[in-house]
Write a protein that holds these residues in place. Structure first.
Motif, PDB file in Angstrom:
ATOM      1  N   TRP A  19       0.911  -1.112  -0.063  1.00 41.10           N
ATOM      2  CA  TRP A  19       0.025   0.052  -0.037  1.00 41.10           C
ATOM      3  C   TRP A  19       0.705   1.292   0.048  1.00 41.10           C
ATOM      4  CZ3 TRP A  19      -4.016  -1.896  -1.487  1.00 41.10           C
ATOM      5  CH2 TRP A  19      -4.297  -3.315  -1.190  1.00 41.10           C
ATOM      6  N   SER A  20       1.819   1.387   0.506  1.00 41.65           N
ATOM      7  CA  SER A  20       2.827   2.462   0.430  1.00 41.65           C
ATOM      8  C   SER A  20       3.404   2.646  -0.760  1.00 41.65           C
ATOM      9  CB  SER A  20       3.880   2.100   1.658  1.00 41.65           C
ATOM     10  OG  SER A  20       4.549   1.179   1.680  1.00 41.65           O
ATOM     11  N   ARG A  21       3.604   1.610  -1.511  1.00 35.92           N
ATOM     12  CA  ARG A  21       4.307   1.476  -2.854  1.00 35.92           C
ATOM     13  C   ARG A  21       3.465   0.720  -3.737  1.00 35.92           C
ATOM     14  NH1 ARG A  21       8.667   0.786   0.405  1.00 35.92           N
ATOM     15  NH2 ARG A  21       9.243  -1.299  -0.218  1.00 35.92           N
ATOM     16  N   PHE A  22       2.265   1.408  -4.059  1.00 37.03           N
ATOM     17  CA  PHE A  22       1.276   0.473  -4.561  1.00 37.03           C
ATOM     18  C   PHE A  22       1.570   0.600  -6.071  1.00 37.03           C
ATOM     19  CE2 PHE A  22      -2.958   0.733  -6.949  1.00 37.03           C
ATOM     20  CZ  PHE A  22      -3.327  -0.645  -6.513  1.00 37.03           C
TER      21      PHE A  22
ATOM     22  N   PRO B 268      -7.397 -14.398 -17.742  1.00 38.81           N
ATOM     23  CA  PRO B 268      -7.717 -13.980 -18.867  1.00 38.81           C
ATOM     24  C   PRO B 268      -7.253 -12.424 -18.876  1.00 38.81           C
ATOM     25  CG  PRO B 268      -9.540 -15.148 -18.155  1.00 38.81           C
ATOM     26  CD  PRO B 268      -8.594 -14.938 -16.957  1.00 38.81           C
ATOM     27  N   GLU B 269      -7.176 -11.672 -20.120  1.00 41.64           N
ATOM     28  CA  GLU B 269      -6.983 -10.335 -20.153  1.00 41.64           C
ATOM     29  C   GLU B 269      -7.748  -9.311 -19.613  1.00 41.64           C
ATOM     30  OE1 GLU B 269      -3.827  -8.767 -20.496  1.00 41.64           O
ATOM     31  OE2 GLU B 269      -2.786 -10.724 -20.653  1.00 41.64           O
ATOM     32  N   ALA B 270      -9.030  -9.838 -20.235  1.00 39.30           N
ATOM     33  CA  ALA B 270     -10.534  -8.940 -19.475  1.00 39.30           C
ATOM     34  C   ALA B 270     -10.665  -8.911 -18.222  1.00 39.30           C
ATOM     35  CB  ALA B 270     -11.359  -9.438 -20.564  1.00 39.30           C
ATOM     36  N   PHE B 271     -10.206 -10.130 -17.736  1.00 42.47           N
ATOM     37  CA  PHE B 271     -10.525 -10.205 -16.026  1.00 42.47           C
ATOM     38  C   PHE B 271      -9.454  -9.426 -15.312  1.00 42.47           C
ATOM     39  CE2 PHE B 271      -9.759 -12.003 -11.854  1.00 42.47           C
ATOM     40  CZ  PHE B 271     -11.070 -11.888 -11.476  1.00 42.47           C
ATOM     41  N   ILE B 272      -7.967  -9.407 -15.985  1.00 45.57           N
ATOM     42  CA  ILE B 272      -7.097  -8.709 -15.304  1.00 45.57           C
ATOM     43  C   ILE B 272      -7.423  -7.243 -15.379  1.00 45.57           C
ATOM     44  CG2 ILE B 272      -4.652  -7.617 -15.602  1.00 45.57           C
ATOM     45  CD1 ILE B 272      -4.078 -10.768 -16.559  1.00 45.57           C
ATOM     46  N   ALA B 273      -8.048  -6.537 -16.485  1.00 44.45           N
ATOM     47  CA  ALA B 273      -8.465  -5.254 -16.820  1.00 44.45           C
ATOM     48  C   ALA B 273      -9.452  -4.853 -15.684  1.00 44.45           C
ATOM     49  CB  ALA B 273      -9.011  -5.065 -18.130  1.00 44.45           C
ATOM     50  N   ASP B 274     -10.317  -5.467 -15.305  1.00 44.31           N
ATOM     51  CA  ASP B 274     -11.309  -5.516 -14.433  1.00 44.31           C
ATOM     52  C   ASP B 274     -10.853  -5.445 -13.191  1.00 44.31           C
ATOM     53  OD1 ASP B 274     -13.305  -5.128 -16.238  1.00 44.31           O
ATOM     54  OD2 ASP B 274     -13.977  -7.093 -16.109  1.00 44.31           O
ATOM     55  N   LEU B 275      -9.791  -6.397 -12.916  1.00 44.09           N
ATOM     56  CA  LEU B 275      -9.246  -6.494 -11.395  1.00 44.09           C
ATOM     57  C   LEU B 275      -8.633  -5.265 -11.164  1.00 44.09           C
ATOM     58  CD1 LEU B 275      -8.970  -8.142  -9.097  1.00 44.09           C
ATOM     59  CD2 LEU B 275      -7.025  -9.578 -10.161  1.00 44.09           C
ATOM     60  N   ARG B 276      -7.565  -4.824 -12.097  1.00 48.75           N
ATOM     61  CA  ARG B 276      -6.893  -3.687 -11.724  1.00 48.75           C
ATOM     62  C   ARG B 276      -7.774  -2.693 -11.227  1.00 48.75           C
ATOM     63  NH1 ARG B 276      -1.407  -2.882 -13.962  1.00 48.75           N
ATOM     64  NH2 ARG B 276      -1.991  -0.841 -14.311  1.00 48.75           N
ATOM     65  N   GLU B 277      -9.092  -2.220 -11.834  1.00 50.39           N
ATOM     66  CA  GLU B 277      -9.706  -1.215 -11.605  1.00 50.39           C
ATOM     67  C   GLU B 277     -10.341  -1.747 -10.078  1.00 50.39           C
ATOM     68  OE1 GLU B 277     -13.080  -0.758 -13.943  1.00 50.39           O
ATOM     69  OE2 GLU B 277     -11.738  -0.414 -15.719  1.00 50.39           O
ATOM     70  N   VAL B 278     -10.631  -2.924  -9.649  1.00 52.29           N
ATOM     71  CA  VAL B 278     -11.015  -3.105  -8.388  1.00 52.29           C
ATOM     72  C   VAL B 278      -9.885  -2.914  -7.160  1.00 52.29           C
ATOM     73  CG1 VAL B 278     -11.666  -5.027  -6.926  1.00 52.29           C
ATOM     74  CG2 VAL B 278     -12.706  -4.657  -9.034  1.00 52.29           C
ATOM     75  N   MET B 279      -8.669  -3.335  -7.503  1.00 52.23           N
ATOM     76  CA  MET B 279      -7.562  -3.170  -6.829  1.00 52.23           C
ATOM     77  C   MET B 279      -7.352  -1.448  -6.566  1.00 52.23           C
ATOM     78  SD  MET B 279      -5.257  -6.169  -8.344  1.00 52.23           S
ATOM     79  CE  MET B 279      -3.654  -6.031  -7.193  1.00 52.23           C
TER      80      MET B 279
ATOM     81  N   ARG C 213      -7.414   0.706  -3.211  1.00 53.20           N
ATOM     82  CA  ARG C 213      -6.209   1.625  -2.663  1.00 53.20           C
ATOM     83  C   ARG C 213      -6.708   2.810  -2.185  1.00 53.20           C
ATOM     84  NH1 ARG C 213      -3.508   4.452  -0.661  1.00 53.20           N
ATOM     85  NH2 ARG C 213      -1.273   4.952  -0.853  1.00 53.20           N
ATOM     86  N   ARG C 214      -7.879   3.400  -2.751  1.00 58.81           N
ATOM     87  CA  ARG C 214      -8.464   4.756  -2.406  1.00 58.81           C
ATOM     88  C   ARG C 214      -8.987   4.627  -1.064  1.00 58.81           C
ATOM     89  NH1 ARG C 214      -9.424   4.693  -8.194  1.00 58.81           N
ATOM     90  NH2 ARG C 214     -11.492   4.220  -7.913  1.00 58.81           N
ATOM     91  N   ARG C 215      -9.361   3.331  -0.444  1.00 58.21           N
ATOM     92  CA  ARG C 215      -9.777   3.371   0.868  1.00 58.21           C
ATOM     93  C   ARG C 215      -8.976   3.062   1.855  1.00 58.21           C
ATOM     94  NH1 ARG C 215     -15.040  -0.822  -0.927  1.00 58.21           N
ATOM     95  NH2 ARG C 215     -16.068   0.635  -1.866  1.00 58.21           N
ATOM     96  N   ILE C 216      -7.587   3.443   1.602  1.00 59.70           N
ATOM     97  CA  ILE C 216      -6.512   2.925   2.552  1.00 59.70           C
ATOM     98  C   ILE C 216      -5.957   4.224   2.796  1.00 59.70           C
ATOM     99  CG2 ILE C 216      -4.631   1.277   2.881  1.00 59.70           C
ATOM    100  CD1 ILE C 216      -5.887  -0.625   1.236  1.00 59.70           C
TER     101      ILE C 216
END
Length: 320
Positions: free
Chosen positions: A102-105, A122-133, A137-140
């Motif tokens: 979290w300090s070097r996200f 799968p690439e499409a899932f990775i794209a969605d997952l990056r948005e979730v991650m 981070r904005r909640r930390i």
């Protein structure tokens, strides 16, 4: 058991995850110490303020915050407390390894993306997952200067005596606190109703599941009379029995994966869809399913039961 008489007060705090709440623990005695925080969300801050007010306190009245581990629902508000002058403590291993999530996200996100791709996401899932991650981070609010605790260290928290124990598996730097009367503040090392997620993440220790199984055995050896846990519960009375239930659960998952690999090589992603076939899992839950599947495969690899083929995405096959 009247936890109030023992100077330990669980404070349930809402989180936007299926567990609904995370259980913080207020240690009250010669001072006040809070174990764990929650996500940096208005509902969480209000719940913590109400829980402290029930004991005549405000957040800046705390002597310290101790974090059992770095996962968002336990760590997310640590920087909020630190900004109010409250020192924040973590295991030294967590500061060295996990705090950087979290300090070097940004570097961690890119390394994680490569790790996901390497093991079949799968690439499409990775794209969605990056948005979730990124949303997580904005909640930390990471602490800027977390202070170290060490495995085996005896500490006084609000005047009560505890021993720090390193219990890796659910997180590399997970700690539990054993009070001298045998009460264990367990964080997510063991849980009621559900099993702690054990995942193989980028940069994590080589065999998280092996670590976790060893930690369960160590918890039994401590012979706690009860455990306060991070979700559900909040108290488990027969700790040894619960650790054995969790061990059997993982034995069953290992057997399931060996059975599936008897049908031919598979990636961790493919096997995760078989090990966790539930429909309707969120993107984050599907990521946990993948990471837990990979942790089990890596454990089987270290036992010599399977091997990873030299290809991308990595597939695993039975040995022999």
């Amino acid at each position: 058991m009247d936890l109030a008489l023992d100077g330990l007060h669980p404070i349930p705090v809402p989180i936007p995850y299926p567990m609904k709440f995370v259980n913080l623990v207020l240690i009250e005695g010669d001072g006040l110490v809070l174990v764990d925080t929650a996500l940096d969300l208005p509902d969480a801050r209000r719940a913590i303020e109400r829980g402290l007010a029930d004991h005549g306190a405000r957040p800046d009245d705390l002597d310290a915050v101790v974090l059992t581990h770095h996962h968002p629902d336990h760590y997310g508000l640590a920087g909020w407390f630190e900004a109010q002058g409250v020192p924040v403590y973590m295991l030294d291993v967590a500061i060295e390894r996990d705090h950087a999530w979290w300090s070097r996200f940004e570097p961690w996100l890119e390394q994680s993306t490569a790790h996901f791709r390497e093991h079949g996401m799968p690439e499409a899932f990775i794209a969605d997952l990056r948005e979730v991650m990124e949303a997580t981070r904005r909640r930390i609010r990471p602490p800027l200067n977390p202070r170290p605790l060490r495995d085996g260290e005896e500490v006084r928290l609000a005047g009560q005596r505890f021993t720090v124990h390193w219990t890796p598996g659910h997180a590399d730097g997970h700690l539990v606190l054993l009070r001298d009367d045998g009460t264990l503040i367990a964080g997510d090392a063991i849980l009621d109703r559900i099993t702690p997620n054990v995942g193989k993440w980028v940069g994590s220790r080589p065999d998280p599941l092996g670590d976790f199984l060893n930690s369960l055995a160590e918890i039994r050896e401590l012979e706690p009379v009860r455990a306060l846990v991070g979700h559900y519960g909040p108290v488990i009375e027969d700790v040894a029995a619960r650790t054995r239930e969790i061990e059997r659960h993982h034995e069953q998952r290992l057997a399931f994966l060996l059975e599936r690999l008897a049908q031919g090589p598979r990636t961790a992603w493919e096997l995760s869809l078989e090990l966790f076939p539930q429909e309707g899992l969120s993107t984050a839950q599907r990521r946990f399913a993948w990471a837990e599947t990979l942790a089990h495969l890596v454990h089987l690899e270290r036992l010599g039961r399977v091997r990873a083929l030299p290809e991308t995405p990595v597939r695993f096959e039975l040995v022999g």
